[in-house]
Design a protein around this motif. Structure first.
Motif, PDB file in Angstrom:
ATOM      1  N   THR A  85      42.782 -65.309  -3.626  1.00  0.00           N
ATOM      2  CA  THR A  85      41.749 -66.314  -3.374  1.00  0.00           C
ATOM      3  C   THR A  85      40.889 -66.541  -4.608  1.00  0.00           C
ATOM      4  OG1 THR A  85      41.648 -65.777  -1.012  1.00  0.00           O
ATOM      5  CG2 THR A  85      39.733 -66.903  -1.961  1.00  0.00           C
ATOM      6  N   VAL A  86      40.484 -65.438  -5.237  1.00  0.00           N
ATOM      7  CA  VAL A  86      39.663 -65.561  -6.441  1.00  0.00           C
ATOM      8  C   VAL A  86      40.435 -66.297  -7.536  1.00  0.00           C
ATOM      9  CG1 VAL A  86      38.525 -64.295  -8.310  1.00  0.00           C
ATOM     10  CG2 VAL A  86      38.256 -63.535  -5.948  1.00  0.00           C
ATOM     11  N   TYR A  87      41.703 -65.960  -7.703  1.00  0.00           N
ATOM     12  CA  TYR A  87      42.500 -66.617  -8.751  1.00  0.00           C
ATOM     13  C   TYR A  87      42.718 -68.090  -8.443  1.00  0.00           C
ATOM     14  CZ  TYR A  87      46.304 -67.767 -11.899  1.00  0.00           C
ATOM     15  OH  TYR A  87      47.081 -68.381 -12.849  1.00  0.00           O
ATOM     16  N   GLU A  88      42.941 -68.416  -7.175  1.00  0.00           N
ATOM     17  CA  GLU A  88      43.135 -69.820  -6.794  1.00  0.00           C
ATOM     18  C   GLU A  88      41.878 -70.643  -7.064  1.00  0.00           C
ATOM     19  OE1 GLU A  88      44.237 -69.593  -2.727  1.00  0.00           O
ATOM     20  OE2 GLU A  88      46.229 -68.734  -3.141  1.00  0.00           O
ATOM     21  N   GLN A  89      40.717 -70.031  -6.850  1.00  0.00           N
ATOM     22  CA  GLN A  89      39.448 -70.724  -7.071  1.00  0.00           C
ATOM     23  C   GLN A  89      39.084 -70.813  -8.551  1.00  0.00           C
ATOM     24  OE1 GLN A  89      37.226 -72.191  -4.650  1.00  0.00           O
ATOM     25  NE2 GLN A  89      39.160 -72.054  -3.544  1.00  0.00           N
ATOM     26  N   ASP A  90      39.557 -69.841  -9.332  1.00  0.00           N
ATOM     27  CA  ASP A  90      39.223 -69.809 -10.762  1.00  0.00           C
ATOM     28  C   ASP A  90      40.416 -69.246 -11.533  1.00  0.00           C
ATOM     29  OD1 ASP A  90      38.192 -69.585 -13.278  1.00  0.00           O
ATOM     30  OD2 ASP A  90      36.728 -68.016 -12.799  1.00  0.00           O
ATOM     31  N   SER A  91      41.266 -70.128 -12.024  1.00  0.00           N
ATOM     32  CA  SER A  91      42.495 -69.698 -12.700  1.00  0.00           C
ATOM     33  C   SER A  91      42.229 -69.014 -14.037  1.00  0.00           C
ATOM     34  CB  SER A  91      43.427 -70.900 -12.919  1.00  0.00           C
ATOM     35  OG  SER A  91      42.791 -71.875 -13.735  1.00  0.00           O
ATOM     36  N   SER A  92      40.975 -69.019 -14.491  1.00  0.00           N
ATOM     37  CA  SER A  92      40.646 -68.326 -15.745  1.00  0.00           C
ATOM     38  C   SER A  92      40.254 -66.862 -15.495  1.00  0.00           C
ATOM     39  CB  SER A  92      39.493 -69.037 -16.462  1.00  0.00           C
ATOM     40  OG  SER A  92      38.278 -68.894 -15.738  1.00  0.00           O
ATOM     41  N   ASN A  93      40.201 -66.462 -14.232  1.00  0.00           N
ATOM     42  CA  ASN A  93      39.797 -65.089 -13.904  1.00  0.00           C
ATOM     43  C   ASN A  93      41.009 -64.169 -14.106  1.00  0.00           C
ATOM     44  OD1 ASN A  93      39.125 -62.599 -12.483  1.00  0.00           O
ATOM     45  ND2 ASN A  93      37.373 -63.737 -11.679  1.00  0.00           N
ATOM     46  N   ARG A  94      41.063 -63.592 -15.280  1.00  0.00           N
ATOM     47  CA  ARG A  94      42.207 -62.755 -15.659  1.00  0.00           C
ATOM     48  C   ARG A  94      42.272 -61.466 -14.837  1.00  0.00           C
ATOM     49  NH1 ARG A  94      43.887 -63.928 -20.647  1.00  0.00           N
ATOM     50  NH2 ARG A  94      42.679 -65.812 -20.265  1.00  0.00           N
ATOM     51  N   ARG A  95      41.118 -60.952 -14.465  1.00  0.00           N
ATOM     52  CA  ARG A  95      41.106 -59.713 -13.668  1.00  0.00           C
ATOM     53  C   ARG A  95      41.792 -59.931 -12.320  1.00  0.00           C
ATOM     54  NH1 ARG A  95      35.720 -56.611 -11.247  1.00  0.00           N
ATOM     55  NH2 ARG A  95      36.878 -55.198  -9.846  1.00  0.00           N
ATOM     56  N   ALA A  96      41.475 -61.030 -11.656  1.00  0.00           N
ATOM     57  CA  ALA A  96      42.094 -61.329 -10.361  1.00  0.00           C
ATOM     58  C   ALA A  96      43.593 -61.526 -10.516  1.00  0.00           C
ATOM     59  CB  ALA A  96      41.458 -62.568  -9.752  1.00  0.00           C
ATOM     60  N   LEU A  97      43.997 -62.214 -11.585  1.00  0.00           N
ATOM     61  CA  LEU A  97      45.412 -62.475 -11.822  1.00  0.00           C
ATOM     62  C   LEU A  97      46.185 -61.179 -12.057  1.00  0.00           C
ATOM     63  CD1 LEU A  97      47.845 -64.302 -12.395  1.00  0.00           C
ATOM     64  CD2 LEU A  97      46.962 -64.629 -14.730  1.00  0.00           C
ATOM     65  N   VAL A  98      45.679 -60.336 -12.934  1.00  0.00           N
ATOM     66  CA  VAL A  98      46.368 -59.074 -13.238  1.00  0.00           C
ATOM     67  C   VAL A  98      46.391 -58.160 -12.010  1.00  0.00           C
ATOM     68  CG1 VAL A  98      46.254 -56.962 -14.630  1.00  0.00           C
ATOM     69  CG2 VAL A  98      45.896 -59.196 -15.710  1.00  0.00           C
ATOM     70  N   SER A  99      45.307 -58.148 -11.251  1.00  0.00           N
ATOM     71  CA  SER A  99      45.270 -57.329 -10.031  1.00  0.00           C
ATOM     72  C   SER A  99      46.321 -57.803  -9.035  1.00  0.00           C
ATOM     73  CB  SER A  99      43.873 -57.391  -9.395  1.00  0.00           C
ATOM     74  OG  SER A  99      42.909 -56.802 -10.228  1.00  0.00           O
ATOM     75  N   ALA A 100      46.475 -59.111  -8.906  1.00  0.00           N
ATOM     76  CA  ALA A 100      47.479 -59.667  -7.996  1.00  0.00           C
ATOM     77  C   ALA A 100      48.888 -59.293  -8.455  1.00  0.00           C
ATOM     78  CB  ALA A 100      47.329 -61.181  -7.911  1.00  0.00           C
ATOM     79  N   ILE A 101      49.103 -59.333  -9.755  1.00  0.00           N
ATOM     80  CA  ILE A 101      50.424 -58.979 -10.301  1.00  0.00           C
ATOM     81  C   ILE A 101      50.758 -57.530  -9.961  1.00  0.00           C
ATOM     82  CG2 ILE A 101      51.730 -58.561 -12.425  1.00  0.00           C
ATOM     83  CD1 ILE A 101      50.144 -60.949 -13.637  1.00  0.00           C
TER      84      ILE A 101
END
Length: 267
Positions: free
Chosen positions: A57-73
């Motif tokens: 959800t955080v990544y979808e709302q803000d694609s620049s949030n690298r922490r959310a992206l890496v955590s999802a990965i």
């Protein structure tokens, strides 16, 4: 405010407010994931699905949030399918990460391959080491890969490069762990290369000075490696002291360690 309320709140606020609250939300998601690892199955599944939903959800709302992206990965690579883990999703997120940071995306994939497809990991490692390396994690996982292939000199070179680079950068918490563990890896590699065992002892003592928690599974491996280094150096008094110390501790929960330790002391 509860986690679900925070997530709902992020849909309603301005981008600035979202960015401010995102860290609070991600901290809670991290705690949920950690709690899930020791919770009952029903509660674990509920918490796990909650934390991956938050990351996405955080990544979808803000694609620049690298922490959310890496955590999802990492979640999708490590979690079972029943908890929402998906290698296909992880690959798609890795492609997103590669647009901003190719090295980070490749080393995360390398870390995953080391546990699932060593042959493919070697291919990725061979490609990675030809590029200019920026991150301690890259040196660390390259070293682990080459050690597994018994290319000890190459492994040692990356561990030494990691320690040199660590002197010149602002380290994250994870970087600190790579630096600490590199002392264990270097000490063990010195033994494998049959170098002066005192060199191994010096590095392993640094490691053991940092790893003082018997509840951490790495604690026992560090003690045992140090014991083996003492034995190689013919320092039998120190070797016996460490063996007795390990025997007094609750080490048998780690089946792999139990097998190696109890076989090793009979040699």
């Amino acid at each position: 405010m509860q986690l679900k309320s925070l997530i709902l709140f992020t849909y309603l606020v301005t981008p600035f407010a979202f960015a401010t609250d995102a860290e609070i939300i991600l901290d809670q998601a991290d705690r949920d994931c950690k709690t899930a690892q020791t919770a009952s199955m029903f509660k674990a599944l509920k918490l796990a699905k909650s934390c991956i939903k938050t990351y996405e959800t955080v990544y979808e709302q803000d694609s620049s949030n690298r922490r959310a992206l890496v955590s999802a990965i990492y979640y999708h690579l490590q979690a079972p399918g029943v908890a929402g883990g998906s290698e296909d999703k992880a690959k798609r997120y890795l492609q997103d990460l590669a647009k901003y940071n190719l090295e980070q995306s490749e080393v995360i994939w390398l870390e995953h391959l080391l546990a699932h497809d060593r042959q493919e990991a070697v291919k990725i490692a061979t490609q990675l080491e030809t590029s200019k390396i920026k991150y301690l994690a890259t040196h660390y996982f390259l070293a682990r890969t080459f050690r597994g292939e018994k290319q000890y000199d190459k492994s040692l070179a990356h561990l030494e490069a990691l320690q040199t680079k660590a002197l010149t950068i602002n380290k994250t918490k994870q970087d600190e762990w790579y630096l600490i563990d590199s002392n264990l890896q270097i000490g063990e590699t010195y033994l494998l290369l049959k170098k002066d065992p005192q060199l191994a002892i010096d590095k392993l003592l640094i490691y053991q000075n940092e790893m003082k928690n018997p509840q951490d599974k790495h604690y026992f491996w560090g003690l045992w490696s140090l014991a083996k280094a003492y034995k190689t150096a013919n320092k039998m008094k120190e070797y016996q002291q460490l063996v007795k110390q390990i025997k007094k501790l609750v080490y048998k929960k780690d089946i792999k360690f139990k097998r190696e330790f109890e076989t090793g002391i009979k040699r």
